[in-house]
Every structure is written in structure tokens, then in C-alpha cells.
Design a protein around this motif. Structure first.
Motif, PDB file in Angstrom:
ATOM      1  N   ASN A 164       0.839  -1.193   0.000  1.00 49.93           N
ATOM      2  CA  ASN A 164       0.000   0.000   0.000  1.00 49.93           C
ATOM      3  C   ASN A 164       0.879   1.249   0.000  1.00 49.93           C
ATOM      4  OD1 ASN A 164      -1.797   2.064   0.500  1.00 49.93           O
ATOM      5  ND2 ASN A 164      -2.706   1.144   2.338  1.00 49.93           N
ATOM      6  N   LEU A 165       0.951   1.920  -1.154  1.00 50.54           N
ATOM      7  CA  LEU A 165       1.739   3.150  -1.276  1.00 50.54           C
ATOM      8  C   LEU A 165       0.835   4.346  -1.581  1.00 50.54           C
ATOM      9  CD1 LEU A 165       4.971   2.050  -3.190  1.00 50.54           C
ATOM     10  CD2 LEU A 165       4.719   2.650  -0.782  1.00 50.54           C
ATOM     11  N   GLY A 186      -6.067   5.364   1.720  1.00 48.25           N
ATOM     12  CA  GLY A 186      -4.960   4.475   2.046  1.00 48.25           C
ATOM     13  C   GLY A 186      -5.272   3.579   3.231  1.00 48.25           C
ATOM     14  N   TYR A 187      -5.939   4.119   4.241  1.00 45.93           N
ATOM     15  CA  TYR A 187      -6.339   3.345   5.411  1.00 45.93           C
ATOM     16  C   TYR A 187      -7.271   2.206   4.982  1.00 45.93           C
ATOM     17  CZ  TYR A 187      -8.786   2.192   9.773  1.00 45.93           C
ATOM     18  OH  TYR A 187      -9.347   1.527  10.837  1.00 45.93           O
ATOM     19  N   TYR A 188      -8.217   2.509   4.117  1.00 47.15           N
ATOM     20  CA  TYR A 188      -9.183   1.501   3.703  1.00 47.15           C
ATOM     21  C   TYR A 188      -8.584   0.450   2.777  1.00 47.15           C
ATOM     22  CZ  TYR A 188     -13.153   3.598   6.030  1.00 47.15           C
ATOM     23  OH  TYR A 188     -14.020   4.055   6.984  1.00 47.15           O
ATOM     24  N   ILE A 189      -7.525   0.791   2.047  1.00 45.83           N
ATOM     25  CA  ILE A 189      -6.863  -0.213   1.211  1.00 45.83           C
ATOM     26  C   ILE A 189      -6.308  -1.337   2.092  1.00 45.83           C
ATOM     27  CG2 ILE A 189      -4.826  -0.657  -0.223  1.00 45.83           C
ATOM     28  CD1 ILE A 189      -7.117   0.547  -1.798  1.00 45.83           C
ATOM     29  N   VAL A 219      -0.186  -3.274   7.648  1.00 46.95           N
ATOM     30  CA  VAL A 219      -1.478  -3.724   8.161  1.00 46.95           C
ATOM     31  C   VAL A 219      -2.092  -2.589   8.970  1.00 46.95           C
ATOM     32  CG1 VAL A 219      -0.849  -6.165   8.191  1.00 46.95           C
ATOM     33  CG2 VAL A 219      -0.419  -4.763  10.202  1.00 46.95           C
ATOM     34  N   THR A 220      -3.406  -2.627   9.142  1.00 50.25           N
ATOM     35  CA  THR A 220      -4.088  -1.514   9.821  1.00 50.25           C
ATOM     36  C   THR A 220      -3.659  -1.386  11.285  1.00 50.25           C
ATOM     37  OG1 THR A 220      -5.960  -3.018  10.153  1.00 50.25           O
ATOM     38  CG2 THR A 220      -6.116  -1.451   8.346  1.00 50.25           C
TER      39      THR A 220
END
Length: 481
Positions: free
Chosen positions: A44-45, A55-58, A72-73
Motif C-alpha cells: 500500500n503506497l 490508504g487506510y481503507y486499502i 497492516v491496519t
């Protein structure tokens, strides 16, 4: 396994690595193909990781789909607690002091970390350390010095905040990260699944010798794995793999346990699993577990640090350090004076010890168990003029006793029965069970989560089939995840 880089402007990135695709956030979010697939690794970039940003939701969506995500979240939320990074870094204080002191810089140091890499060669170990602790693509570290160096702050950096030179450094580091898998054979073709074998090149007594390790690689190739040997410095690369096979001596207070825990958390198939490491590496736990389930063992007594005056064991007996491995931390006690000396020595490191009845035999049985099935049976003979299979004090080539491997179907039925009953209490992994035979009766001495599998010994009967059985076991776990 397919690898996706999620970024707002895929066309602006110069990444040309086999098996890697750059896609936009909207393409990943809305694609039914990606939603259905399970074997995907997401890097995730996105330009922002703020709470409820795209980006958080990706990362959140990737985890919900069963994809492996970096970051990871939970890592994103860790940075809401700034003290957490500083506290974790304190565990590696000596490494930080040694590395930063060599720079001979002034009282403040600020630098970016891209996938564990830094533009400054002297900061490589510190950069890898911080990336291993906090799996973020880009980190900004600030160290300050008064009496000694301390981590002042560590925070994620978004791609939108990088200048052109920093973006180039990121691209180079990302390419190295993606190409990190080492080709272990010529005429190599990448397989669908990736296996990491954790080893320690400096271990004088590894659980598998070099020939056995290469046989594991060949077996892995046959069942469908691409394989890379990794070391403790490669913790940050775990998310690139589908399975982890630990061929380094394990312990709970050790990086092998952290690797196993992280692999399990990320959904990798793993041998040795952390639960097995936890149970097998502590002899106090094993003693209680076997006794509670009526598994025959040599007579054993738990000794407390502040309450051992009334210890009554017939001399000679065996004194065991709770977390010893490969017969290290195991001493034969011949009299009261030696008992007092050894207890004083051992109790500097632990509050509990195990005293165990001494059962002299010419050999120990070693039974290998995988997934509830016996896969090899060996006789380990005692070293020359010694009571253990390895004479750790000797420097001669005969410090190790002889061995004999027999077909499983020729092993005593009661030996097989007691071994399977004992390992069932631990789990469904790979175990080596040490058993004494006295007067036709069998007694469990230890259950090892990280058994020796060496070329010409444990594989003497089944040859390559032994290695293929273990790799097939890992593959079944991968495919069932």
C-alpha cells in the motif's frame, strides 16, 4: 502469489519486476477479480494512511479479503501511540548505541527509511531494525543524544511528501525489496507459492546440515514452492512468503519465536508454530503436561529456587535447565557437593529446575512425528565413554554417538503408541520425541519442536521421501488457508 502495488498514479512509477502489478486504489477496491482471489500480496503506497483515508481503507480491505498487506491496519494505529516505538527500540539499545556512535555526528540525527533501506550505509542495521519492528514502507526516524542516543520519534511518511531525490531512493529500495527472493537453483522457474527457510549460518549445531537443507529445497520445488533461505535480519520480508520453515534452534525468548508468531499472524503455514515452540522448549511445562496425562516418564521433580533444601533424589540423577536445547543445560549430578554447585549456577538464570531420574541406556529412541503420523524412527547411541549422545566437552570427532534408522513398520508398537499419544498433547506439527527403553517399557524424556533432520541419519530409510512429506504437509496448510 500475485503482488500488487497500490498507488494513486501507477503510470508515474518505474517498477519492472516479474509478478508485480501497479494498480490504482479504485481499481483494487472495485475489481471483482481481486475480491475473489486469495493469493495476493498488497503493498500500500497510497498518499495518506490517515484514519478513514483511502490508504487506510486499502489496508483494511486487503485484510478483509484475506490478502497479505503492507502495512497492516494495526501498524497504522500503533503510530497513534508515539511512546510505543520508543519503548520497543529500547529492547535493542546496544545495537543502536554501537551503530550510531560510529557516525560521530552531533546531538541529532534525522533520516528516512525505505523498506528497511537507508541512503546512508552506516545506518543499514538500524534501518532494518526499525522496519522489522514497524512494517511501514516509508519511515522517518529522529534520534537525539544527551548521555546516549535515544529514538526521539518514528513516524510514517507519505509518498506525497517526498521530493524527487527521495522518490528515486524509494523506487530503488522498493525494487530491491520486491526482488529480495534469492534464486537457490539454476534453471529456476518461479512457483505459485513461496517458502522461507529460516537458518543461522553461524550456528555450530544446526538442526539440519547443508546437504539436508538442499534436499528440503529440492523437495519444496517438487511440491510447488519457490524457496529462499532467510536469517534473523529478514524479519521484514516475512509478508512476501506463503510458508515459513524454521531450521534454526528455537526458543521462546528468541527471534525464532517472533518469526513464528509473525508468520502465524500473517496467515503463513509455519513449522515450528509458536504454540509448539512455547510448549516444547520448556521442560517444566512438559513435565507437568506428561504427568497430568499419565504418559510414562523418568521420575521427575520440580525444584524451586528458594525451596530446594529438602530435595531427595537418588544419586546420580539428571538436572535440567528448563529451556536447554540439544542436551545443553543438562547435567548429571553425582553427589551433594556437585548438586549444590550446579543449583547455584543454574538458579542465576531461572527460578525453577527439573531433577530427573537417571536411566542409563546404550541408546535413546528418537521418533519423528509430523501431523500426527510417525515419519522416521532412529536409535541414537551414546557418545564414546559418555552418558549422552553428544559429549559437549569433547573436541574429538567421536564426540557424537552412532545412529541407526529403522523402517517405521519395524519399530516397537508400544514405542509408536506412546509417542503419538504424547505429541497429540502438543499439536499437529513436526516433533522429535526422545524415548528411553528400560526392561521393555518406554519412557518419554523430551518432545522437541525443532528436531534434527540431517542427511544420512534421519533420512537413511526414506531418503528424499522424508523431505517431500514435510514439504507436502506445509503445502496442504498453505492451500487450506
Amino acid at each position: 502469489m500475485q503482488r500488487l502495488i497500490i498507488t494513486e498514479n501507477p503510470e508515474n512509477w518505474k517498477i519492472n519486476v516479474e509478478g508485480v502489478q501497479l494498480v490504482s486504489p479504485s481499481a483494487y477496491i472495485n475489481s471483482e477479480e481481486y475480491a475473489r482471489q486469495k493469493s495476493i500480496k498488497v503493498i500500500n503506497l497510497c498518499k495518506s494512511y490517515q484514519y478513514q483515508s483511502e490508504g487506510y481503507y486499502i489496508s483494511l480491505l486487503a485484510e478483509a479479503r484475506g490478502h497479505k498487506s503492507l502495512p497492516v491496519t494495526s501498524t497504522l494505529m500503533d503510530f497513534k501511540l508515539p511512546n510505543l516505538a520508543r519503548e520497543d527500540a529500547q529492547d535493542f539499545d546496544q545495537l543502536i548505541q554501537d551503530e550510531l556512535e560510529e557516525l560521530r555526528t552531533e546531538s541529532k540525527l534525522e533520516f528516512n527509511i525505505y523498506f528497511g533501506s537507508s541512503s546512508h550505509p552506516s545506518l543499514t542495521k538500524v534501518s532494518q531494525l526499525l522496519f522489522n519492528l514497524f512494517q511501514m514502507p516509508i519511515l522517518k526516524a529522529i534520534f537525539s543524544k544527551k548521555d546516549k542516543w535515544q529514538l526521539h520519534s518514528l513516524k510514517p511518511v507519505n509518498t506525497k511528501d517526498l521530493d524527487d531525490q527521495e522518490k528515486e531512493a524509494l523506487t530503488n529500495a522498493l525494487t530491491l525489496f520486491l526482488e529480495g527472493k534469492k534464486i537457490v537453483r539454476k534453471n529456476y522457474q518461479r512457483k505459485k507459492y513461496d517458502l522461507a527457510i529460516l537458518v543461522n549460518p553461524d550456528d555450530p549445531n544446526p538442526p539440519s546440515d547443508a546437504k539436508a537443507l538442499q534436499k528440503f529445497v529440492k523437495a519444496a520445488d517438487r511440491v510447488g514452492f519457490s524457496t529462499e533461505f532467510i536469517t534473523r535480519a529478514d524479519y521484514g520480508k516475512l509478508t512476501q512468503f506463503d510458508a515459513l520453515f524454521i531450521r534454526e534452534t528455537t526458543n521462546v525468548n528468541h527471534h525464532t519465536f517472533r518469526f513464528a508468531r509473525r508468520a502465524e499472524y500473517e496467515g503463513l503455514a509455519v513449522i515450528d508454530d509458536p504454540n509448539s515452540i512455547l510448549k516444547c522448549t520448556n521442560k517444566v511445562y512438559l513435565n507437568e503436561l506428561l504427568a497430568a496425562n499419565n504418559i510414562p516418564t523418568p521420575k521427575s521433580v520440580i525444584i524451586q529456587k528458594n525451596n530446594h533444601a529438602e530435595l531427595k533424589m537418588e544419586f546420580p540423577y539428571v538436572l535440567k535447565q528448563p529451556d536447554g536445547a540439544f542436551s545443553k543445560g543438562v547435567k548429571k549430578v553425582k553427589d551433594k557437593a556437585e548438586q549444590n554447585s550446579l543449583l547455584k549456577e543454574f538458579f542465576q538464570h531461572t527460578d525453577l529446575m527439573i531433577a530427573q531420574e537417571f536411566m542409563p541406556t546404550t541408546f535413546d529412541w528418537r521418533v519423528g512425528v509430523l501431523g500426527g503420523e510417525v515419519i522416521y524412527v532412529c536409535k541414537y547411541y551414546m557418545a564414546k565413554n559418555h552418558w549422552q549422545i553428544i559429549d559437549w566437552k569433547s573436541t574429538n570427532k567421536d564426540r557424537l554417538g552412532d545412529s541407526e534408522t529403522i523402517p517405521v513398520h519395524m519399530a516397537p508398537k508400544n514405542l509408536i503408541s506412546i509417542t503419538l499419544k504424547a505429541t497429540k498433547l502438543i499439536g499437529h506439527g513436526l516433533y522429535g520425541v526422545d524415548v528411553k527403553e528400560v526392561g521393555g517399557k518406554f519412557y518419554i524424556v523430551e518432545i522437541n519442536d525443532n528436531p534434527s533432520i540431517e542427511s544420512g541419519i534421519e533420512d537413511e530409510v526414506d531418503k528424499m521421501d522424508l523431505y517431500i512429506k514435510i514439504m507436502n504437509h506445509l503445502m496442504k496448510i498453505v492451500q487450506s488457508n
